[in-house]
Scaffold this active site. Structure first.
Site, PDB file in Angstrom:
ATOM      1  CE1 TYR A   1      14.369   3.114  13.092  1.00 51.95           C
ATOM      2  CE2 TYR A   1      16.374   4.264  13.731  1.00 51.95           C
ATOM      3  CZ  TYR A   1      15.283   4.139  12.900  1.00 51.95           C
ATOM      4  OH  TYR A   1      15.097   5.045  11.897  1.00 51.95           O
TER       5      TYR A   1
ATOM      6  CG  ASP B   1      -0.820   1.307   3.876  1.00 46.04           C
ATOM      7  OD1 ASP B   1      -1.408   1.484   4.975  1.00 46.04           O
ATOM      8  OD2 ASP B   1      -1.095   0.360   3.112  1.00 46.04           O
TER       9      ASP B   1
ATOM     10  CG  ASP C   1      13.576   7.786  10.557  1.00 43.13           C
ATOM     11  OD1 ASP C   1      14.022   8.916  10.830  1.00 43.13           O
ATOM     12  OD2 ASP C   1      14.033   7.076   9.627  1.00 43.13           O
TER      13      ASP C   1
ATOM     14  CE  LYS D   1       0.981  -2.702   5.822  1.00 45.96           C
ATOM     15  NZ  LYS D   1       0.070  -2.039   4.868  1.00 45.96           N
TER      16      LYS D   1
ATOM     17  CG  ASP E   1      12.930  12.884   7.103  1.00 49.62           C
ATOM     18  OD1 ASP E   1      13.155  13.060   8.317  1.00 49.62           O
ATOM     19  OD2 ASP E   1      13.843  12.756   6.260  1.00 49.62           O
TER      20      ASP E   1
HETATM   21  C1  IPM Z   1      16.668  10.646  12.773  1.00 48.16           C
HETATM   22  C2  IPM Z   1      17.716   9.936  11.949  1.00 48.16           C
HETATM   23  C3  IPM Z   1      18.274   8.718  12.677  1.00 48.16           C
HETATM   24  C4  IPM Z   1      17.104   7.785  12.894  1.00 48.16           C
HETATM   25  C5  IPM Z   1      19.421   8.017  11.944  1.00 48.16           C
HETATM   26  C6  IPM Z   1      20.581   8.942  11.706  1.00 48.16           C
HETATM   27  C7  IPM Z   1      19.895   6.784  12.664  1.00 48.16           C
HETATM   28  O1  IPM Z   1      17.208   9.617  10.700  1.00 48.16           O
HETATM   29  O2  IPM Z   1      16.993  11.084  13.887  1.00 48.16           O
HETATM   30  O3  IPM Z   1      15.547  10.804  12.312  1.00 48.16           O
HETATM   31  O4  IPM Z   1      16.762   6.982  12.013  1.00 48.16           O
HETATM   32  O5  IPM Z   1      16.521   7.853  13.958  1.00 48.16           O
HETATM   33 MN    MN Z   2      15.225  10.460  10.308  1.00 48.60          MN
END
Ligand code: IPM
Ligand code: MN
Ligand code: NAD
Length: 351
Positions: free
Chosen positions: A136, A220, A244, A187, A248
């Site tokens: 990032y 992985d 990140d 990784k 999710d």
């Molecule tokens: C998160 C989001 C951000 C990230 C994006 C919007 C840049 O996905 O906060 O998880 O990747 O950190």
């Molecule tokens: Mn995210």
């Protein structure tokens, strides 16, 4: 008096933040956290109208004048390059040096997991995502844009200081919160730079946290194990991009993004709280977004600014709403965004 800046942002951001502030309003006279609130206009509308994402002076002010920042979400199809979100959201993480991204995933009710009979229901883990470097960092560039031999390069930054501090934070958090086990995901088998993570994880673990059991996984296999047997994990520490993605995934096994809160921290300095989810543009202005991730993020804020009882009450109210099916359609209910916020606020008022 703790000072809170609010950036509602784009898409469903303003709707879910509205419910979080509704709940905060109910909490204020009961628990008296004494929060002083300032609404800030930053987001796609402001950017498109003024050309300003967020000014350097305003970013400094966020760091100097506030104890906490609450964010809805940033991202808008009218800004396809996402430059405003990078300046505002990643800007806060990088410029305020909020190196800890804390993303808990806890199963509030067994009905919420898609894993069903594959789990004992005891899913309660926290991901600590490095929040200021990795892929990032934005280091790299493009060459011969539009030509057949176009090249783009993005470099992954791993500094000893950056890796050490997130690993140390994860171990420390585990110890302070009664967890025995920390797992690191990297990784290193394909990316030799990740050996830095392995080395520091072992060194810090052995020397400073001999009481905490530690293990390493390749990312992985980690993703696979998180689906196959999530109960085995308590604390996960990993880099920016892997964190990140894992966050999710972790949200999905406990009910989805609508329930996933997060904190961005630098101990002793301002903290920023936001749902893990984004602005979900197709859902915006339909009163269907789940406000629980935003409300739980506000709860994490309350704990941080010194109101742990209020934070606990927020979590209890969320659990009650889930158990009684006062939920939006992503959780199988038929409540609207505002109805969920109203119900939770009323539950807290009566409790
Ligand atoms: C998160 C989001 C951000 C990230 C994006 C919007 C840049 O996905 O906060 O998880 O990747 O950190
Ligand atoms: Mn995210
Ligand atoms: P998203 O998180 O906005 O949506 C992904 C999926 O989750 C969608 O199917 C959506 O319907 C569902 N979802 C998300 N939040 C929900 C909620 N509160 N209630 C019910 N369902 C919910 O991710 P995306 O679609 O990849 O991204 C949309 C925009 O948001 C992009 O511009 C992206 O860059 C941005 N984004 C911002 C943040 C942030 O501000 N922290 C985080 C992630 C994505």
């Amino acid at each position: 008096m703790p000072k809170l800046a609010v950036i509602a942002g784009d898409g469903i951001g303003p709707e879910v933040i509205n419910e979080a502030l509704k709940v905060l309003d109910i909490i204020e006279p009961i628990y008296r956290p004494g929060i002083e609130l300032e609404m800030l206009p930053y987001g796609a509308d402001h950017y498109l109208a003024t050309g300003e994402t967020i000014s350097p002076a305003e970013m400094r002010r966020l760091g100097e004048e506030f104890d906490a920042i609450l964010v809805g979400a940033l991202g808008d199809p009218r800004v396809p390059g996402n430059e405003h979100a990078r300046d505002i959201l990643l800007g806060m993480r990088f410029q305020l040096d909020l190196y800890v991204n804390e993303r808990p995933a806890r199963l509030f009710d067994e009905r919420l997991t898609p894993l069903k009979e594959k789990t004992t229901g005891d899913i309660d883990l926290v991901i600590f995502r490095e929040n200021t470097e990795g892929l990032y960092a934005g280091i790299g560039g493009a060459f011969k844009r539009g030509l057949p031999d176009e090249i783009t390069i993005a470099e992954e930054i791993n500094t000893r200081r950056g890796v050490e501090r997130i690993i140390r934070y994860a171990f420390h958090w585990a110890r302070e919160n009664g967890r025995e086990h920390v797992t690191m995901a990297d990784k290193a088998n394909a990316i030799p730079a990740h050996m830095l993570w392995r080395r520091l994880f072992d060194e810090i673990g052995k020397e400073e946290f001999p009481d905490i059991h530690r293990e390493t996984r390749y990312i992985d296999a980690m993703a696979m194990e998180l689906v196959r047997n999530p109960e085995q994990f308590q604390v996960i520490v990993t880099g920016n991009l892997f964190g990140d993605i894992l966050s999710d995934l972790a949200s999905a096994i406990v009910g989805g993004l609508g329930l996933a809160p997060s904190a961005n921290r630098h101990p002793g300095f301002v903290s920023m709280f936001e749902p893990v989810h984004g602005s979900a543009p197709p859902m915006a202005k339909k009163d269907i977004a789940n406000p629980m991730a935003a409300i739980l993020s506000m709860g994490m804020m309350l704990r941080t600014v010194g109101s742990p009882e209020a934070a606990l009450m927020v979590e209890r109210a969320i659990r009650a709403a889930i158990v009684e099916d006062r939920v939006t359609r992503d959780l199988g209910g038929d409540y609207g965004t505002r109805e969920v916020g109203d119900w939770i606020a009323e539950w807290i008022r009566r409790a």
